[in-house]
Write an enzyme that holds these catalytic residues in place. Structure first.
Site, PDB file in Angstrom:
ATOM      1  N   HIS A 156     -62.030  41.391  77.557  1.00  0.00           N
ATOM      2  CA  HIS A 156     -61.327  42.603  77.112  1.00  0.00           C
ATOM      3  C   HIS A 156     -62.041  43.255  75.928  1.00  0.00           C
ATOM      4  O   HIS A 156     -62.840  42.615  75.245  1.00  0.00           O
ATOM      5  CB  HIS A 156     -59.895  42.259  76.691  1.00  0.00           C
ATOM      6  CG  HIS A 156     -58.959  42.085  77.849  1.00  0.00           C
ATOM      7  ND1 HIS A 156     -58.849  40.904  78.534  1.00  0.00           N
ATOM      8  CD2 HIS A 156     -58.097  42.951  78.449  1.00  0.00           C
ATOM      9  CE1 HIS A 156     -57.961  41.045  79.505  1.00  0.00           C
ATOM     10  NE2 HIS A 156     -57.485  42.286  79.486  1.00  0.00           N
ATOM     11  N   LYS A 160     -57.931  44.050  71.300  1.00  0.00           N
ATOM     12  CA  LYS A 160     -56.801  43.326  71.901  1.00  0.00           C
ATOM     13  C   LYS A 160     -56.267  42.279  70.922  1.00  0.00           C
ATOM     14  O   LYS A 160     -57.049  41.560  70.294  1.00  0.00           O
ATOM     15  CB  LYS A 160     -57.247  42.671  73.216  1.00  0.00           C
ATOM     16  CG  LYS A 160     -56.107  42.007  73.959  1.00  0.00           C
ATOM     17  CD  LYS A 160     -56.397  41.819  75.424  1.00  0.00           C
ATOM     18  CE  LYS A 160     -55.263  41.115  76.139  1.00  0.00           C
ATOM     19  NZ  LYS A 160     -53.993  41.887  76.072  1.00  0.00           N
TER      20      LYS A 160
HETATM   21  N1  LIG Z   1     -49.452  45.477  81.766  1.00  0.00           N
HETATM   22  C1  LIG Z   1     -50.604  46.124  81.789  1.00  0.00           C
HETATM   23  O1  LIG Z   1     -51.124  46.493  82.849  1.00  0.00           O
HETATM   24  C2  LIG Z   1     -51.299  46.435  80.510  1.00  0.00           C
HETATM   25  C3  LIG Z   1     -50.784  45.961  79.362  1.00  0.00           C
HETATM   26  N2  LIG Z   1     -51.376  46.236  78.165  1.00  0.00           N
HETATM   27  C4  LIG Z   1     -50.654  45.767  77.005  1.00  0.00           C
HETATM   28  O2  LIG Z   1     -49.954  46.902  76.477  1.00  0.00           O
HETATM   29  C5  LIG Z   1     -49.863  46.785  75.055  1.00  0.00           C
HETATM   30  C6  LIG Z   1     -50.439  48.045  74.417  1.00  0.00           C
HETATM   31  O3  LIG Z   1     -51.827  48.091  74.680  1.00  0.00           O
HETATM   32  P1  LIG Z   1     -52.722  49.288  74.136  1.00  0.00           P
HETATM   33  O4  LIG Z   1     -52.136  50.580  74.538  1.00  0.00           O
HETATM   34  O5  LIG Z   1     -54.116  48.972  74.490  1.00  0.00           O
HETATM   35  O6  LIG Z   1     -52.534  49.072  72.552  1.00  0.00           O
HETATM   36  P2  LIG Z   1     -52.648  50.152  71.385  1.00  0.00           P
HETATM   37  O7  LIG Z   1     -52.922  49.353  70.141  1.00  0.00           O
HETATM   38  O8  LIG Z   1     -53.578  51.235  71.757  1.00  0.00           O
HETATM   39  O9  LIG Z   1     -51.172  50.754  71.308  1.00  0.00           O
HETATM   40  C7  LIG Z   1     -50.075  50.050  70.828  1.00  0.00           C
HETATM   41  C8  LIG Z   1     -49.052  51.032  70.303  1.00  0.00           C
HETATM   42  O10 LIG Z   1     -47.944  50.271  69.787  1.00  0.00           O
HETATM   43  C9  LIG Z   1     -47.621  50.782  68.509  1.00  0.00           C
HETATM   44  N3  LIG Z   1     -47.039  49.774  67.628  1.00  0.00           N
HETATM   45  C10 LIG Z   1     -47.657  48.739  67.040  1.00  0.00           C
HETATM   46  N4  LIG Z   1     -46.808  48.060  66.276  1.00  0.00           N
HETATM   47  C11 LIG Z   1     -45.627  48.694  66.372  1.00  0.00           C
HETATM   48  C12 LIG Z   1     -44.362  48.479  65.787  1.00  0.00           C
HETATM   49  N5  LIG Z   1     -44.154  47.458  64.941  1.00  0.00           N
HETATM   50  N6  LIG Z   1     -43.365  49.330  66.122  1.00  0.00           N
HETATM   51  C13 LIG Z   1     -43.590  50.354  66.974  1.00  0.00           C
HETATM   52  N7  LIG Z   1     -44.786  50.614  67.553  1.00  0.00           N
HETATM   53  C14 LIG Z   1     -45.772  49.786  67.237  1.00  0.00           C
HETATM   54  C15 LIG Z   1     -48.942  51.248  67.924  1.00  0.00           C
HETATM   55  O11 LIG Z   1     -48.712  52.157  66.870  1.00  0.00           O
HETATM   56  P3  LIG Z   1     -49.600  52.091  65.507  1.00  0.00           P
HETATM   57  O12 LIG Z   1     -50.764  52.973  65.760  1.00  0.00           O
HETATM   58  O13 LIG Z   1     -48.672  52.613  64.455  1.00  0.00           O
HETATM   59  O14 LIG Z   1     -49.997  50.664  65.262  1.00  0.00           O
HETATM   60  C16 LIG Z   1     -49.580  51.880  69.139  1.00  0.00           C
HETATM   61  O15 LIG Z   1     -49.139  53.202  69.324  1.00  0.00           O
HETATM   62  C17 LIG Z   1     -50.571  45.487  74.702  1.00  0.00           C
HETATM   63  O16 LIG Z   1     -49.620  44.445  74.603  1.00  0.00           O
HETATM   64  C18 LIG Z   1     -51.490  45.233  75.879  1.00  0.00           C
HETATM   65  O17 LIG Z   1     -51.767  43.869  76.056  1.00  0.00           O
HETATM   66  C19 LIG Z   1     -52.494  46.989  78.083  1.00  0.00           C
HETATM   67  C20 LIG Z   1     -53.101  47.463  79.213  1.00  0.00           C
HETATM   68  C21 LIG Z   1     -52.550  47.210  80.524  1.00  0.00           C
HETATM   69  O1  LIG Z   2     -54.696  44.674  76.238  1.00  0.00           O
HETATM   70  C1  LIG Z   2     -55.184  45.116  77.302  1.00  0.00           C
HETATM   71  O2  LIG Z   2     -56.047  45.990  77.330  1.00  0.00           O
HETATM   72  C2  LIG Z   2     -54.682  44.564  78.561  1.00  0.00           C
HETATM   73  N1  LIG Z   2     -53.676  43.757  78.525  1.00  0.00           N
HETATM   74  C3  LIG Z   2     -53.051  43.134  79.633  1.00  0.00           C
HETATM   75  C4  LIG Z   2     -53.214  41.631  79.556  1.00  0.00           C
HETATM   76  O3  LIG Z   2     -53.067  41.048  78.465  1.00  0.00           O
HETATM   77  O4  LIG Z   2     -53.452  41.018  80.594  1.00  0.00           O
HETATM   78  C5  LIG Z   2     -53.452  43.750  80.949  1.00  0.00           C
HETATM   79  C6  LIG Z   2     -54.870  44.180  81.027  1.00  0.00           C
HETATM   80  O5  LIG Z   2     -55.659  43.046  81.118  1.00  0.00           O
HETATM   81  C7  LIG Z   2     -55.268  45.030  79.837  1.00  0.00           C
END
Ligand SMILES: NC(=O)C1=CN([C@@H]2O[C@H](COP(=O)(O)OP(=O)(O)OC[C@H]3O[C@@H](n4cnc5c(N)ncnc54)[C@H](OP(=O)(O)O)[C@@H]3O)[C@@H](O)[C@H]2O)C=CC1
Ligand SMILES: O=C(O)C1=N[C@H](C(=O)O)C[C@H](O)C1
Length: 267
Positions: A156, A160
């Site tokens: 990743h 992350k």
């Molecule tokens: N299921 C799936 O297919 C996928 C899952 N994911 C997961 O999704 C999640 C987000 O990933 P990603 O978009 O890359 O991460 P980012 O860091 O880009 O986004 C996370 C968001 O959450 C906000 N955030 C963080 N802490 C808090 C808080 N205490 N209260 C409210 N908001 C908060 C951040 O705001 P701030 O800027 O203020 O910190 C930011 O806007 C992760 O857990 C990742 O593992 C990711 C890709 C695919």
């Molecule tokens: O944080 C990410 O980017 C992603 N998170 C998910 C995970 O923890 O598996 C899904 C995907 O791999 C992207």
């Protein structure tokens, strides 16, 4: 009567949250009604630079948001601790969570499932929304029946927070359904640098790579006498996750329990 699915998105400034906002705008019967963002409380989304020009309110507190804005579904794309609180609060308000946030503990998943069943509403927690990734997990589960020696390599981007990835943990759990627990490698092997053999899940090793330039990738590698099988999936951008988010929103409206993983939804 308006049959739109009214959606709240938590994490709209994030990499995934931004894509989800775009998706909700594009789907005809989806309607964005509010967003949860720890910054910009009280503003409108359209007033925040760099965010889509959508006139919906921003709340930092989910209970306040769901108390004020009628909603059907919460899409959570934040961080584990916050995502858990958001999911629980949504269920308590009768709002159906679709959760992409990874890093929930087993105990949290069990508690949220009980709550969804008590409230008799749907909840989907999907460690990976990409259809190809779900197939990778399913194919790996099938292969494990014949190849019990397996290691998982997940790769990743270096922003992350959680390791191993939610996808790697879910893959290991699915493989474990077809693979009796067993130690792999030499019985006397020793790590000369701690962690060299990766995380241990019932004897399966999980290795986490974090590098700039990567998005989300996973390779499941099976080995047997004289042969090997590699099953790999690559997400090159976050749009790859959006068809799974759409499917989850559509599906969660007809569930009355918590479903963990889209492998339980796609045939
Ligand atoms: N299921 C799936 O297919 C996928 C899952 N994911 C997961 O999704 C999640 C987000 O990933 P990603 O978009 O890359 O991460 P980012 O860091 O880009 O986004 C996370 C968001 O959450 C906000 N955030 C963080 N802490 C808090 C808080 N205490 N209260 C409210 N908001 C908060 C951040 O705001 P701030 O800027 O203020 O910190 C930011 O806007 C992760 O857990 C990742 O593992 C990711 C890709 C695919
Ligand atoms: O944080 C990410 O980017 C992603 N998170 C998910 C995970 O923890 O598996 C899904 C995907 O791999 C992207």
């Amino acid at each position: 009567m308006n049959n739109n699915v009214r959606i709240v998105i938590a994490g709209p400034r994030g990499r995934m949250g931004k894509e989800a906002v775009k998706l909700v705008q594009e789907v005809e019967n989806f309607e964005l009604v509010a967003v949860i963002d720890r910054k910009n409380n009280g503003m409108m989304l359209s007033d925040v630079e760099g965010l889509p020009n959508v006139a919906v309110p921003i709340y930092s507190d989910i209970a306040e948001c769901l108390g004020n804005v009628p909603a059907d579904v919460l899409i959570d794309l934040t961080i584990p601790e916050t995502g858990y609180v958001h999911t629980k609060t949504a269920l308590q308000h009768g709002v159906r969570p679709v959760v992409g946030t990874t890093g929930f503990t087993k105990e949290q998943l069990t508690e949220l499932k009980s709550l969804a069943e008590e409230k008799e509403i749907g909840c989907i927690i999907a460690p990976n929304f990409a259809i190809g990734a779900i197939l990778m997990m399913k194919f790996s589960q099938m292969a494990a029946k014949y190849f019990p020696n397996v290691e998982i390599l997940e790769l990743h981007h270096d922003n992350k927070l959680d390791a191993p990835s939610g996808t790697a943990i879910k893959t290991a759990e699915m493989i474990a359904e077809n693979r009796p627990e067993q130690k792999q490698g030499h019985p006397d092997e020793k790590e000369t640098i701690q962690g060299a053999r990766g995380a241990d899940f019932e004897g399966m090793r999980i290795h986490s790579v974090r590098l700039p330039g990567l998005v989300a990738h996973q390779q499941v590698q099976f080995g047997a006498e004289g042969e090997s099988l590699t099953i790999r999936h690559d997400s090159y951008n976050r749009a790859s996750f959006m068809s799974g988010v759409k499917m989850s929103v559509d599906t969660v409206m007809n569930l009355n329990t918590l479903v963990y993983g889209l492998d339980n939804i796609i045939n």
